[in-house]
Write an enzyme that holds these catalytic residues in place. Structure first.
Site, PDB file in Angstrom:
ATOM      1  N   ASP A  24      20.358 -23.300 -12.427  1.00 48.99           N
ATOM      2  CA  ASP A  24      19.946 -22.160 -11.586  1.00 48.99           C
ATOM      3  C   ASP A  24      18.667 -22.469 -10.812  1.00 48.99           C
ATOM      4  O   ASP A  24      18.628 -22.354  -9.585  1.00 48.99           O
ATOM      5  CB  ASP A  24      19.668 -20.912 -12.451  1.00 48.99           C
ATOM      6  CG  ASP A  24      20.928 -20.322 -13.058  1.00 48.99           C
ATOM      7  OD1 ASP A  24      22.029 -20.649 -12.582  1.00 48.99           O
ATOM      8  OD2 ASP A  24      20.798 -19.539 -14.008  1.00 48.99           O
ATOM      9  N   ARG A 104       6.759 -14.094 -21.975  1.00 45.01           N
ATOM     10  CA  ARG A 104       6.932 -13.800 -20.541  1.00 45.01           C
ATOM     11  C   ARG A 104       5.642 -13.424 -19.816  1.00 45.01           C
ATOM     12  O   ARG A 104       5.381 -13.919 -18.722  1.00 45.01           O
ATOM     13  CB  ARG A 104       8.008 -12.727 -20.321  1.00 45.01           C
ATOM     14  CG  ARG A 104       9.394 -13.110 -20.835  1.00 45.01           C
ATOM     15  CD  ARG A 104       9.787 -14.489 -20.431  1.00 45.01           C
ATOM     16  NE  ARG A 104      11.177 -14.786 -20.713  1.00 45.01           N
ATOM     17  CZ  ARG A 104      11.695 -15.998 -20.705  1.00 45.01           C
ATOM     18  NH1 ARG A 104      10.924 -17.043 -20.446  1.00 45.01           N
ATOM     19  NH2 ARG A 104      12.951 -16.198 -20.965  1.00 45.01           N
ATOM     20  N   ASP A 133      13.589  -9.830 -19.020  1.00 51.20           N
ATOM     21  CA  ASP A 133      12.625 -10.832 -18.572  1.00 51.20           C
ATOM     22  C   ASP A 133      12.109 -10.565 -17.160  1.00 51.20           C
ATOM     23  O   ASP A 133      10.928 -10.735 -16.865  1.00 51.20           O
ATOM     24  CB  ASP A 133      13.232 -12.238 -18.670  1.00 51.20           C
ATOM     25  CG  ASP A 133      13.392 -12.669 -20.122  1.00 51.20           C
ATOM     26  OD1 ASP A 133      12.628 -12.164 -20.961  1.00 51.20           O
ATOM     27  OD2 ASP A 133      14.283 -13.487 -20.414  1.00 51.20           O
ATOM     28  N   SER A 182      23.512 -19.086 -23.645  1.00 51.06           N
ATOM     29  CA  SER A 182      22.263 -18.985 -22.892  1.00 51.06           C
ATOM     30  C   SER A 182      21.150 -18.885 -23.927  1.00 51.06           C
ATOM     31  O   SER A 182      21.174 -18.009 -24.796  1.00 51.06           O
ATOM     32  CB  SER A 182      22.311 -17.733 -22.012  1.00 51.06           C
ATOM     33  OG  SER A 182      20.991 -17.381 -21.661  1.00 51.06           O
TER      34      SER A 182
HETATM   35  N1  ARG Z   1      16.906 -10.018 -25.630  1.00 52.32           N
HETATM   36  C1  ARG Z   1      15.793 -10.858 -25.859  1.00 52.32           C
HETATM   37  C2  ARG Z   1      14.573 -10.333 -25.173  1.00 52.32           C
HETATM   38  O1  ARG Z   1      14.712  -9.533 -24.309  1.00 52.32           O
HETATM   39  C3  ARG Z   1      16.086 -12.286 -25.552  1.00 52.32           C
HETATM   40  C4  ARG Z   1      16.247 -12.644 -24.114  1.00 52.32           C
HETATM   41  C5  ARG Z   1      16.697 -14.033 -24.004  1.00 52.32           C
HETATM   42  N2  ARG Z   1      16.507 -14.538 -22.702  1.00 52.32           N
HETATM   43  C6  ARG Z   1      17.188 -15.559 -22.216  1.00 52.32           C
HETATM   44  N3  ARG Z   1      16.844 -15.960 -21.048  1.00 52.32           N
HETATM   45  N4  ARG Z   1      18.183 -16.125 -22.875  1.00 52.32           N
HETATM   46  O2  ARG Z   1      13.469 -10.656 -25.478  1.00 52.32           O
END
Ligand code: ARG
Length: 419
Positions: A24, A104, A133, A182
């Site tokens: 990506d 993040r 995110d 992922s």
């Molecule tokens: N649901 C989790 C969170 O919001 C994990 C997110 C995972 N992100 C990813 N890019 N695979 O913190």
């Protein structure tokens, strides 16, 4: 209907792209300069994820980035973010140690710092429009640098995976092997999503795990670890003083080997979605258990019963990435103060997927053997208890009495309503 926000870039001179080296963001490396006529700086932040950072840097340079920056933020992540999560016993919805969430705002903060330093007017990221995110990253960027523009190509470019592969082939972008899941990794944990995990009724297959051994394959002998704390932060592992970064890395390995840290969670995302999330957080699970236990041993009943509501709020704020909101500072102050006495050691027994606290000691413990013991010399005055109970139960007993005398007491009214 398409709605675009005013902070989304329509043009840009220089863009800082949060670059992972995956398909990506590699496509973005080409696509953004093409669409926006901008220069591009690739920024990759090392938070303990397994990655070949030199390869990522040269990939970005080969694909035409004006500059490729690799930033090691592991120590800052451990000392400024993970330490606060430990003090706050942070578990989102009682389960998730917010490993991805915690990282993040730091990533966004670094992107802002680099953008300001390099004179960039936009920051680009590879987050989807369905996740948390994007919320965490954009909130942080906009709070820190209100003039900054955002580019989130996944939300706008309308390419699916096949389109991306076609685009990559046309642009000489190497295509990494497609992984089933992922994932997102950092020091505090690993998040796993997609594929069969999208079916919440199915057990996660063994290939979803990378950090944690399956309990059935874990060693058949237990292992004991001792974590030493000072002011609520781990400072010792098995009697050896070390920094939090080193301690977390070591404990991830030790506890992961024993199958500890797997969390299978039905989660409420901030964008309204409910999702099934799988996590591997061996060190986090051990440290949070140990910290909570020790904190309870050195705090009063009133502190212990009250702190839960603050901790829950802290975890929700951190899950949202709202580190720039003043409430976070307010909560931090209270939580820091609630950790002033949290010194001592906690021993955990690690065995086939479980980490159990088996011992704790502290110079500040509010436990007194002479008070608590059922044998030998006793310091607790049992003859005081009847008087205490008489007063403590007074209102309950009065309420019952009104009812017994045939008056219309609350209990009868309630009984009528629910009859
Ligand atoms: N649901 C989790 C969170 O919001 C994990 C997110 C995972 N992100 C990813 N890019 N695979 O913190």
């Amino acid at each position: 209907m398409e709605i675009y926000s005013s902070y989304e870039a329509t043009s840009a001179k220089k863009v800082v792209l949060l670059y992972s080296g995956g398909l990506d963001t590699s496509c973005m490396l080409r696509w953004i300069p093409e669409q926006y006529g901008s220069k591009l700086i690739a920024l990759t932040i090392d938070l303990g994820q397994p990655a070949d950072f030199l390869a990522i840097k040269s990939k970005a340079e080969n694909l035409g980035a004006e500059k490729a920056i690799i930033l090691d933020a592991k120590k800052e992540f451990a000392e400024r973010y993970i330490s606060k999560a430990i003090m706050a016993n942070a578990l989102y919805e009682g389960a998730y140690p917010i490993s991805t969430a915690l990282a993040r705002p730091l990533i966004a903060k670094k992107a802002v710092e680099i953008a300001l330093l390099e004179g960039a007017d936009a920051i680009a990221h590879g987050c989807t429009g369905k996740g948390n995110d994007q919320v965490r990253i954009e909130t942080t960027i906009l709070a820190m640098a209100p003039e900054m523009k955002i580019i989130a190509p996944i939300r706008s470019w309308k390419m699916n995976r096949d389109d991306e592969i076609r685009y990559a082939n046309e642009n000489g972008i190497p295509i990494p092997e497609k992984s089933k899941y992922s994932t997102d990794d950092n020091l505090w944990g690993r998040s796993v999503e997609c594929d069969v995990l999208e079916y919440p009724d199915r057990e996660p297959p063994s290939d979803a795990f990378e950090w944690c051994e399956l309990p059935e394959n874990a060693p058949s002998e237990p292992e004991y670890v001792k974590i030493g704390f000072a002011k609520g932060v781990p400072v010792e592992l098995n009697g050896k003083t070390m920094g939090l970064l080193e301690l977390v890395l070591k404990l991830n390995f030790i506890a992961g080997k024993h199958g500890i840290g797997v969390i299978d969670h039905m989660e409420d995302r901030v964008v309204g979605l409910k999702s099934r999330e799988l996590y591997e957080c061996p060190a986090a699970v051990c440290i949070l258990k140990a910290h909570k236990d020790l904190q309870k041993a050195v705090s009063t009943i009133h502190q212990n019963h009250f702190i839960y509501s603050l901790e829950e709020k802290w975890a929700q704020m951190a899950y949202l990435g709202l580190w720039q909101d003043p409430l976070m500072e307010n909560l931090d102050a209270a939580i820091k103060s609630a950790n002033e006495k949290v010194f001592g050691e906690v021993e955990l027994k690690l065995f086939k997927g479980s980490a159990i606290v088996v011992g704790r000691s502290s110079k500040n413990m509010l436990y007194d053997l002479k008070m608590a013991t059922y044998s030998g010399e006793q310091a607790f005055s049992q003859q005081c208890s009847p008087g205490f109970i008489e007063l403590y139960s007074l209102q309950t007993r009065m309420w019952k009495k009104v009812d017994d005398n045939g008056n219309l007491g609350k209990q009868q009214e309630y009984a009528k309503e629910t009859a």
